[in-house]
Design a protein around this motif. Structure first.
Motif, PDB file in Angstrom:
ATOM      1  N   PRO A 229       1.162  -1.061  -0.020  1.00 28.04           N
ATOM      2  CA  PRO A 229      -0.389  -0.027  -0.215  1.00 28.04           C
ATOM      3  C   PRO A 229       0.782   1.294   0.436  1.00 28.04           C
ATOM      4  N   SER A 230       0.341   2.625  -0.646  1.00 28.92           N
ATOM      5  CA  SER A 230       1.078   3.573  -0.936  1.00 28.92           C
ATOM      6  C   SER A 230       0.158   4.408  -0.098  1.00 28.92           C
ATOM      7  N   GLU A 231       0.486   5.853   0.758  1.00 31.62           N
ATOM      8  CA  GLU A 231       0.085   6.736   0.844  1.00 31.62           C
ATOM      9  C   GLU A 231      -0.646   7.676   0.181  1.00 31.62           C
ATOM     10  N   LYS A 232      -0.342   7.427  -1.049  1.00 27.38           N
ATOM     11  CA  LYS A 232      -0.019   9.001  -2.446  1.00 27.38           C
ATOM     12  C   LYS A 232      -1.337   8.172  -2.682  1.00 27.38           C
ATOM     13  N   LEU A 233      -1.541   6.858  -2.785  1.00 27.03           N
ATOM     14  CA  LEU A 233      -2.923   6.186  -3.454  1.00 27.03           C
ATOM     15  C   LEU A 233      -3.933   5.963  -2.595  1.00 27.03           C
ATOM     16  N   PHE A 234      -4.132   5.865  -1.396  1.00 29.76           N
ATOM     17  CA  PHE A 234      -5.177   6.196  -0.249  1.00 29.76           C
ATOM     18  C   PHE A 234      -4.344   5.450   0.797  1.00 29.76           C
ATOM     19  N   ALA A 248      -3.281   4.701   8.978  1.00 29.69           N
ATOM     20  CA  ALA A 248      -4.030   2.916   8.369  1.00 29.69           C
ATOM     21  C   ALA A 248      -4.160   2.169   6.732  1.00 29.69           C
ATOM     22  N   PHE A 249      -3.909   1.847   5.936  1.00 35.49           N
ATOM     23  CA  PHE A 249      -3.454   1.373   5.139  1.00 35.49           C
ATOM     24  C   PHE A 249      -5.457   1.426   4.665  1.00 35.49           C
ATOM     25  N   HIS A 250      -5.875   0.046   5.656  1.00 28.94           N
ATOM     26  CA  HIS A 250      -7.144  -0.405   5.311  1.00 28.94           C
ATOM     27  C   HIS A 250      -8.544  -0.061   6.127  1.00 28.94           C
ATOM     28  N   VAL A 251      -9.613  -0.296   5.386  1.00 32.29           N
ATOM     29  CA  VAL A 251     -10.989   0.138   5.763  1.00 32.29           C
ATOM     30  C   VAL A 251     -11.745  -1.313   5.931  1.00 32.29           C
ATOM     31  N   LYS A 252     -12.347  -0.894   7.219  1.00 32.78           N
ATOM     32  CA  LYS A 252     -12.928  -2.429   7.691  1.00 32.78           C
ATOM     33  C   LYS A 252     -14.132  -1.959   7.210  1.00 32.78           C
ATOM     34  N   ALA A 253     -14.765  -3.386   6.558  1.00 32.46           N
ATOM     35  CA  ALA A 253     -15.647  -3.495   5.929  1.00 32.46           C
ATOM     36  C   ALA A 253     -16.348  -5.060   5.858  1.00 32.46           C
ATOM     37  N   PHE A 254     -17.797  -5.362   5.676  1.00 31.86           N
ATOM     38  CA  PHE A 254     -18.419  -6.270   6.111  1.00 31.86           C
ATOM     39  C   PHE A 254     -19.545  -7.077   4.047  1.00 31.86           C
ATOM     40  N   LEU A 265      -5.569  -0.615  -3.741  1.00 29.96           N
ATOM     41  CA  LEU A 265      -3.910  -1.095  -4.272  1.00 29.96           C
ATOM     42  C   LEU A 265      -3.332  -0.300  -5.666  1.00 29.96           C
ATOM     43  N   SER A 266      -3.142  -0.327  -5.871  1.00 31.38           N
ATOM     44  CA  SER A 266      -1.978  -0.189  -7.268  1.00 31.38           C
ATOM     45  C   SER A 266      -2.781  -0.523  -8.178  1.00 31.38           C
ATOM     46  N   THR A 267      -2.822  -1.619  -7.932  1.00 25.49           N
ATOM     47  CA  THR A 267      -3.536  -3.192  -9.306  1.00 25.49           C
ATOM     48  C   THR A 267      -4.661  -3.065  -9.121  1.00 25.49           C
ATOM     49  N   ASP A 330     -13.620   7.820  -2.473  1.00 24.04           N
ATOM     50  CA  ASP A 330     -13.945   8.180  -3.781  1.00 24.04           C
ATOM     51  C   ASP A 330     -12.854   8.871  -4.917  1.00 24.04           C
ATOM     52  N   SER A 331     -12.029   9.472  -4.675  1.00 18.69           N
ATOM     53  CA  SER A 331     -10.582   9.779  -4.687  1.00 18.69           C
ATOM     54  C   SER A 331     -10.132   9.148  -5.406  1.00 18.69           C
ATOM     55  N   TYR A 332      -9.950   7.710  -4.762  1.00 21.20           N
ATOM     56  CA  TYR A 332      -8.994   6.978  -5.797  1.00 21.20           C
ATOM     57  C   TYR A 332      -9.957   6.169  -6.823  1.00 21.20           C
ATOM     58  N   ILE A 333     -11.445   5.690  -6.796  1.00 20.20           N
ATOM     59  CA  ILE A 333     -12.135   5.583  -7.882  1.00 20.20           C
ATOM     60  C   ILE A 333     -11.611   6.692  -8.998  1.00 20.20           C
ATOM     61  N   LYS A 334     -12.533   7.582  -8.260  1.00 17.39           N
ATOM     62  CA  LYS A 334     -11.964   8.892  -9.585  1.00 17.39           C
ATOM     63  C   LYS A 334      -9.999   8.626 -10.720  1.00 17.39           C
ATOM     64  N   ASN A 335      -9.170   8.425  -9.330  1.00 14.79           N
ATOM     65  CA  ASN A 335      -7.765   8.506  -9.739  1.00 14.79           C
ATOM     66  C   ASN A 335      -8.343   7.273 -11.190  1.00 14.79           C
ATOM     67  N   HIS A 336      -7.607   6.799 -10.543  1.00 12.50           N
ATOM     68  CA  HIS A 336      -7.767   5.342 -11.246  1.00 12.50           C
ATOM     69  C   HIS A 336      -9.556   4.865 -12.377  1.00 12.50           C
ATOM     70  N   SER A 337     -10.229   6.066 -12.796  1.00 12.78           N
ATOM     71  CA  SER A 337     -10.938   6.360 -13.812  1.00 12.78           C
ATOM     72  C   SER A 337     -12.100   4.642 -13.833  1.00 12.78           C
ATOM     73  N   LEU A 338     -12.322   4.848 -12.341  1.00 13.21           N
ATOM     74  CA  LEU A 338     -13.549   3.953 -12.105  1.00 13.21           C
ATOM     75  C   LEU A 338     -14.604   3.785 -12.077  1.00 13.21           C
ATOM     76  N   GLN A 339     -15.240   3.207 -12.934  1.00 12.37           N
ATOM     77  CA  GLN A 339     -16.913   4.389 -13.992  1.00 12.37           C
ATOM     78  C   GLN A 339     -17.836   3.596 -11.781  1.00 12.37           C
ATOM     79  N   ASP A 340     -18.071   5.426 -11.784  1.00 15.60           N
ATOM     80  CA  ASP A 340     -18.626   5.285 -10.787  1.00 15.60           C
ATOM     81  C   ASP A 340     -20.604   5.277 -11.609  1.00 15.60           C
ATOM     82  N   ALA A 341     -20.973   4.077 -11.077  1.00 18.20           N
ATOM     83  CA  ALA A 341     -22.559   3.592 -11.511  1.00 18.20           C
ATOM     84  C   ALA A 341     -23.735   3.998 -10.825  1.00 18.20           C
ATOM     85  N   SER A 342     -23.309   5.110  -9.570  1.00 17.50           N
ATOM     86  CA  SER A 342     -24.618   4.887  -8.609  1.00 17.50           C
ATOM     87  C   SER A 342     -25.250   5.912  -9.761  1.00 17.50           C
ATOM     88  N   MET A 343     -25.575   6.478 -11.014  1.00 17.13           N
ATOM     89  CA  MET A 343     -26.266   7.541 -11.091  1.00 17.13           C
ATOM     90  C   MET A 343     -27.109   6.208 -12.310  1.00 17.13           C
TER      91      MET A 343
END
Length: 438
Positions: A229-234, A248-254, A265-267, A330-343
């Motif tokens: 992990p990298s702080e520049k990415l997330f 911390a580089f992790h996010v708790k989720a279920f 991560l970068s990949t 949200d910044s990570y998703i936009k920086n990696h051009s991952l399509q946001d399908a919320s709309m």
């Protein structure tokens, strides 16, 4: 020998009961035969024994099930090359493995006679290979900090092809298991070269288990490298609770009822550390969307497409993510051009026309459809409006009597117009209208 001593030793009991002599002789002969057989078997064994099977006392251990349905790792086609004798290049003793088995094993990097390099784990007590994978079949290798530990540790996650939780293996190909082991943040004291030379002899003072293994694995990996992990990415907005001052580089989720950690991560995006582990490579992600957005948490939905079967899509919902991490994700998703399908059309809120009048849509939004994010924001605003409407100014002592008196006057004069119209004079002037009329 003990049997000879038993026979030749004078014994008063045999003199008193000579009928027992044949029984004692049979016992002595049987014991002597067992000892002779044991000595001949031991002398016939080669030294050292690399694949000796030891029969332990007590109940037989349960057979471990593996991905392709075979009961034993040694009978698996995927393990045929892993368990054969090979040239040992590097080994690290007493590594704590979590997947596919939770026990301490010896990590080994080997080269087979066919010039095929393997990563495998050996049971040191039984001197048996438990599992492994050829380096050519490794798709991803991750080195991630272990969350919520007082002492810094790192998890190495090896994800073979066809076992990333998204794409199924190709037909007829062997299935190799995902491997996860933990290393401490310290010098590699239990790491050795194949010759038995300690790895620390040629290592720098700053060398650690994680850095040493990263270098060793990167030398063998051809089409990928160890990803960290990298702080520049997330980096999480919530600091590491057990080690203050560290990012911390992790996010708790279920995922359903299973708790885990997300790493951006970068990949790709990784969810672990319990089986089944999932790695969302960028090539497999179709779209990302946010759902169930509340004041404190939100859900992240990832729509994936299998690399082995492009027609197969699957959506993974990762829930109960803290709102504090939304800006970073949200910044990570936009920086990696991952399509946001919320709309997207499937995500839009439906117009149910509840409490609507004369064809108007619910809450008077004029038929415009809204996303989950807009819906959550509107519900919060509506809740605030309801609280303001519930406020009764007549209950205040500083209202100058404008509360209850105006209500009474509305009751008395609001229906004077028999045609059902509105008495604008009465509504605007209130009690002053009486003086005007007089």
């Amino acid at each position: 020998m003990a049997s000879q001593k038993l026979i030749t030793r004078p014994d008063a009991s045999l003199g008193n009961a000579p009928g027992l002599r044949p029984l004692f002789e049979d016992i002595a002969k049987y014991t002597s035969d067992l000892q002779d057989a044991s000595q001949s078997t031991a002398s016939a064994q080669p030294t050292p024994v690399r694949s000796q099977t030891v029969v332990a006392e007590g109940p037989a251990p349960k057979k471990r099930k593996i991905a392709n349905g075979n009961d034993s790792a040694r009978s698996s086609p995927a393990m045929a090359g892993v368990s054969e004798d090979a040239d040992l290049q590097i080994y690290v003793q007493d590594m704590s493995f979590a997947v596919p088995q939770r026990k301490k094993l010896q990590l080994e990097i080997t080269r087979s006679p066919g010039n095929v390099e393997y990563l495998r784990a050996r049971n040191q007590a039984l001197n048996m290979i438990e599992f492994g994978v050829p380096f050519s079949k490794i798709q991803h290798v991750l080195c991630l900090p272990v969350p919520e530990k007082s002492q810094r540790q790192f998890n190495f996650c090896v994800i073979p092809q066809g076992n990333d939780g998204i794409s199924a293996p190709k037909a007829g190909e062997p299935v190799y298991e995902t491997i996860v082991w933990t290393v401490p943040d310290g010098p590699p004291r239990t790491a050795f070269l194949g010759s038995g030379t300690p790895a620390m002899e040629g290592a720098s003072l700053a060398e650690t288990y994680s850095s040493y293994l990263q270098s060793a694995l990167n030398e063998k990996l051809k089409h990928t490298k160890v990803i960290c992990p990298s702080e520049k990415l997330f980096a999480s907005a919530i600091p590491e609770p057990h080690r203050k001052g560290e990012k911390a580089f992790h996010v708790k989720a279920f995922r359903g009822s299973k708790e885990g950690y997300l790493f951006f991560l970068s990949t790709g995006i990784f969810f672990g550390f319990k089986k089944p582990l999932i790695f969302f490579a960028f090539d497999n992600i179709e779209s990302v969307s946010y759902t169930s957005v509340l004041q404190r948490t939100f859900n992240l939905n990832i729509l994936t497409r299998s690399s082995t079967n492009p027609d197969h899509t699957q959506e993974f919902e990762l829930s109960m993510i803290d709102q504090a991490d939304y800006p970073g994700i949200d910044s990570y998703i936009k920086n990696h051009s991952l399509q946001d399908a919320s709309m997207a059309e499937a995500r839009r809120a439906k117009n149910l026309n509840i409490n609507g009048e004369k064809g108007e849509t619910q809450e008077g939004h004029g038929g415009e459809e809204e996303s989950e994010l807009q819906k959550a924001q509107r519900e919060l605003e509506d809740q605030e409006d309801e609280e303001e409407e519930d406020y009764d100014p007549g209950s205040d002592g500083d209202s100058d009597g404008s509360g209850s008196s105006s209500d009474e006057e509305d009751d008395n004069y609001g229906n004077e117009d028999q045609g059902g119209g509105r008495n604008l004079v009465q509504e605007e002037l209130g009690s002053e209208a009486e003086d005007v009329q007089a």
